[in-house]
Design an enzyme around this catalytic site. Sequence first.
Site, mmCIF file in Angstrom:
data_model
loop_
_atom_site.group_PDB
_atom_site.id
_atom_site.type_symbol
_atom_site.label_atom_id
_atom_site.label_comp_id
_atom_site.label_asym_id
_atom_site.label_seq_id
_atom_site.Cartn_x
_atom_site.Cartn_y
_atom_site.Cartn_z
ATOM 1 N N HIS A 183 38.715 25.801 58.666
ATOM 2 C CA HIS A 183 39.008 24.488 58.090
ATOM 3 C C HIS A 183 39.089 23.388 59.129
ATOM 4 C CE1 HIS A 183 38.978 25.347 53.900
ATOM 5 N NE2 HIS A 183 39.310 26.571 54.268
ATOM 6 N N GLU A 424 31.336 32.515 44.718
ATOM 7 C CA GLU A 424 31.681 32.805 46.117
ATOM 8 C C GLU A 424 32.191 34.235 46.292
ATOM 9 O OE1 GLU A 424 34.759 30.086 47.506
ATOM 10 O OE2 GLU A 424 35.762 30.109 45.582
ATOM 11 N N ASP A 448 32.786 31.486 51.698
ATOM 12 C CA ASP A 448 33.420 32.726 51.252
ATOM 13 C C ASP A 448 32.386 33.763 50.834
ATOM 14 O OD1 ASP A 448 36.194 32.478 51.609
ATOM 15 O OD2 ASP A 448 36.289 31.023 49.994
ATOM 16 N N CYS A 495 28.215 24.070 47.985
ATOM 17 C CA CYS A 495 29.182 23.226 48.674
ATOM 18 C C CYS A 495 29.756 23.891 49.918
ATOM 19 C CB CYS A 495 30.295 22.791 47.727
ATOM 20 S SG CYS A 495 31.198 24.184 47.040
HETATM 21 C C1 PEP Z 1 33.237 28.073 50.257
HETATM 22 O O1 PEP Z 1 33.858 29.140 50.232
HETATM 23 O O2 PEP Z 1 32.027 27.983 50.566
HETATM 24 C C2 PEP Z 1 33.933 26.818 49.932
HETATM 25 C C3 PEP Z 1 33.283 25.678 49.837
HETATM 26 O O3 PEP Z 1 35.277 26.887 49.788
HETATM 27 P P1 PEP Z 1 36.336 26.837 50.999
HETATM 28 O O4 PEP Z 1 35.564 26.644 52.285
HETATM 29 O O5 PEP Z 1 37.259 25.727 50.724
HETATM 30 O O6 PEP Z 1 36.952 28.186 50.897
HETATM 31 MG MG MG Z 2 35.816 29.189 49.225
#
Ligand code: PEP
Ligand code: MG
Length: 563
Positions: A183, A424, A448, A495
């Site tokens: 993150h 995911e 994920d 995404c």
């Molecule tokens: C993902 O898992 O690709 C996603 C966009 O969610 P996050 O990165 O917030 O887990």
């Molecule tokens: Mg995710």
Amino acid sequence: MEKIHIKKTSSDGIAIGQAMVVQIQEYSPEKYPITKDDIKQEETKFYEAMDKAQAEIAILAENSDIFEGHSMMVTDVMLRDTVLQIIQDEIVNVQIAVNKAYMEYMVMFEAMEDEYLRERGADIKDVRNRIIRILQKREEVNLSNLANEVIVVAKDLSPSDTATMDLDHVLGFITEEGGVTSHVCIMAKSIGIPALVGVSGIMKQVVNKDTIAMDAGKGIIVINPDEATLEEYRNLERLYKLSRIELEKSEKLEAITLDGREIKIFGNAGNIEDIDNANKHNVSGIGLFRSEFLYMENKNFPTEEEQFDIYKEAAQKCTGEITIRTLDIGGDKELPYYRFDQEENPYLGWRAIRISLDLVDVFKAQLKAILRASAFGHIRIMYPMIISIEELEQANTILSECKEELREKGCKFDEEIEVGMMIETPASVLLVEEFAQLVDFFSIGTNDLTQYLLAVDRGNNKISHMYNSFHPAVIKAIKKIIDAAHSNQVSVGMCGEFAGDETATKLLLGLGLDEFSMSVGQTGKIKKLICNTSYQDAEKLAHKVLTCKKTSEIELLVLEESR
Ligand code: PEP
Ligand code: MG
């Protein structure tokens, strides 16, 4: 001067500045022998440390209510008396007494029935850590108020660490742990700060106030550069700024391939500032609003009203549609006011939709807030981490209840609101045909999906070389999702970070992806690439890639194509 090269780049850019080495750690009390004659001296040390702790907390409390509680824990007479009593009765030094007293209180709070009081245990632990640090004469790492512009160097930075960070003064990030989908990396990209993660040994190589020059795009870190190298990096910085200006021009483009296929480019966002920023980058809307950041930055579960205000503002500000993902907490994302049980495998544990389906009141407050906000703009609802039809049905039942309750109250909302889900998990890929009949859209979460398909932790540096979305299993999964979506007239976006990876753009285009949602800093590059590509050529590439058995073969093919 020392130069480090790392393989995986994260959030590109050039930064030159002083290092601020952040030691986020738990301090253990140091034990030293004392006699009865030393008791007075230990008590004085205790009073002095408490005054200092109180002064530190007072500054923090100016910007965050969480610290008001901490202040009470420092001034609490009972706690103070307990510490003094332990020093006198057990003839132990002050650090041992503080540790014992605070830990006893912490255990007491954690055993309480009331959830709110139980959670205060974590605050007591935090205050204990502060007092012990002060007694050990160590400096506090306060990231919410940085005096100078710095390059933050840390072992790892959790979303909670960065949530309170004074980002206006951060020139760059370097962390020892974490992968490209961590993150800190996602956040750095979205606000355009260079970052390098997974830099083994960096905490030993850099000390506070070292000068650092970094080229995050190339994966180079120079520690204490000589004058010639510094000059070289100043030039690189100037060139980088010029290239950003060029990219800003590309952001104005519409993403249409040479043979006329129109692609939607969205931004990912975590708060209102991200939406303001996304608007400057000319995106078609927000493809992923990570609502959990709203929860993480709050001091308790945000109420329906608090959330409504934010989602309404987000919907009104957003230039196009906004896809709000329901709470995706757990994994590496924690809440300062909610104690999660220690789990062996947090990424496989109690997270995302699992939490929402268990804490129904929390889920309902969010869904109602989103629904009410949908009267003010184009909002879509998206569930994270779904693994079964039952979960989707359960979530939709709760959504229907929320709609009914709002209707009864006469609250307006978009009756036709679209509901979709993240793909995911491997289970959602295998059941994608079935899911396609129940949702309005899919968004592929490659961050994920890659970790779960390959069983490779997305944040573990030791195995980061194995975390690769070009793995044929991931590519085949993406193809399966897109095909199922299209044959059921369901739109499909992506995404995860892969959507903003330039080396993947042509392949994803050829696989048939309709929407790309990414850190807004990437949109210019991706739009330019799409505009210079023919869909027919992209399809041919995808065809070839789908016959590959190895990651290396796929990487070679996409690399050749991007030359
Ligand atoms: C993902 O898992 O690709 C996603 C966009 O969610 P996050 O990165 O917030 O887990
Ligand atoms: Mg995710």
